[in-house]
Design an enzyme around this catalytic site. Structure first.
Site, short mmCIF file in Angstrom:
data_model
loop_
_atom_site.label_atom_id
_atom_site.label_comp_id
_atom_site.label_asym_id
_atom_site.label_seq_id
_atom_site.Cartn_x
_atom_site.Cartn_y
_atom_site.Cartn_z
NE ARG A 34 -3.96 -1.86 2.49
CZ ARG A 34 -5.14 -1.88 1.85
NH1 ARG A 34 -5.44 -0.91 1.01
NH2 ARG A 34 -5.99 -2.87 2.05
CE LYS A 94 -2.44 -20.16 7.50
NZ LYS A 94 -2.51 -19.34 8.73
#
Length: 322
Positions: A34, A94
């Protein structure tokens, strides 16, 4: 040569980058974050040629052939969708997303676009875990009657930590419990009966959780996860003719012991390299080379069935991420 990009710059992304060096034919060519600062630091630390200050820039890089997404849980859906809609194959950390609905949406998106997508459940790609599955399929311990597994860490974590933050999918279940749940699912499939209990923290996320799965075959799975104390991180698989014990950590074992009546226990080991993430990368590259859009080792159906179980457990223990 398969050219990889990594989306995110945290601890797991760093370990994956290191293990990618162990994968034949793999090259890490880009990283996205980001912020430019985070991406550049990661690139310098791991020798990555290109660093991007946005997910979209990474996904648009024509030189990147597949992207590993390692953001915190709550960002998995948005990050993976950005890559998939750009036509990039994705290995997604996950838990896949925070719930079954968004996991289904991602898989539908990948299928509609004909783009490869796989959950990074590295345990299912581990050679020793696969060997355990082979032995069980060959009848080495008879019919499986019970699975026991635990994953508990000591903590404590500060209130703002992602392990406690509800908005980030915090708590023990998604981060730790997914391993015992996935092991039981791998060996016994979807249970017909699910019972769970948890102690919730002040943020409304689970701190200590116990699970019992029941199967119409008569088999049971007793599982636990928590962040209030270090457990053994072991697993035991019992059958009508024997037992297999997996040592710490059961999801990335250095070996296992096979017990059979009237026979000396047999310990099977393998040399460990890296942190163990290379095996999932090898599986991704194999699938891409064969033109597959999902992995037979970590199929979409398994991802969705485990997510449905996690949804059911969360409803029982009263955890919501909204």
């Amino acid at each position: 040569m398969t050219r990889w990009g990594i989306l995110a710059t945290g601890h797991i992304a760093a370990r994956f980058a290191e293990d990618l060096r162990l994968v034949p034919g793999a090259e890490l060519v880009a990283v996205g974050s980001r912020t430019a600062e985070s991406a550049q630091r990661f690139a310098q630390r791991h020798g990555v040629p290109r660093a991007y200050a946005s997910w979209s820039e990474l996904a648009a890089d024509a030189d990147v052939e597949v992207i590993y997404v390692a953001t915190p849980h709550a960002a998995h859906y948005e990050a993976a969708r950005a890559c998939l809609t750009a036509g990039k194959p994705v290995l997604l950390e996950k838990p896949f997303t925070l719930d079954l609905a968004t996991s289904t949406e991602l898989i539908d998106t990948a299928r509609a676009a004909g783009v490869f997508l796989m959950e990074a459940m590295w345990m299912r790609c581990n050679p020793l875990v696969l060997r355990v599955c082979e032995l069980i399929a060959d009848g080495a311990i008879g019919t499986v009657t019970s699975v026991r597994a635990d994953f508990g860490i000591p903590g404590p974590f500060p209130p703002e930590h992602r392990m406690r933050a509800r908005a980030l999918g915090g708590g023990a279940l998604l981060d730790l419990g997914i391993y015992p749940v996935s092991l039981a699912h791998l060996l016994l499939g979807v249970p017909q009966h699910v019972r769970s209990w948890a102690k919730l923290g002040p943020e409304g996320t689970d701190e200590n959780t116990g699970l019992v799965f029941g199967y119409d075959s008569g088999a049971v799975a007793t599982l636990s996860c928590g962040m209030v104390g270090a457990t053994e991180l072991t697993a035991s698989i019992t059958g009508t003719a024997g037992r297999i014990d997996l040592p710490e950590p059961f999801f990335r074992p250095g070996g296992f012991t096979l017990h059979r009546a009237g026979v000396q226990p047999e310990t099977i080991t393998a040399e460990l390299a890296g942190s163990g993430y290379q095996h999932e990368a090898i599986e991704v590259q194999r699938c891409l080379a064969e033109g597959l859009t999902e992995s037979p080792l970590v199929p979409h159906s398994a991802t969705l069935e485990v997510m449905a179980l996690l949804d059911d457990i969360r409803a029982q223990i009263g955890v919501s991420y909204l």
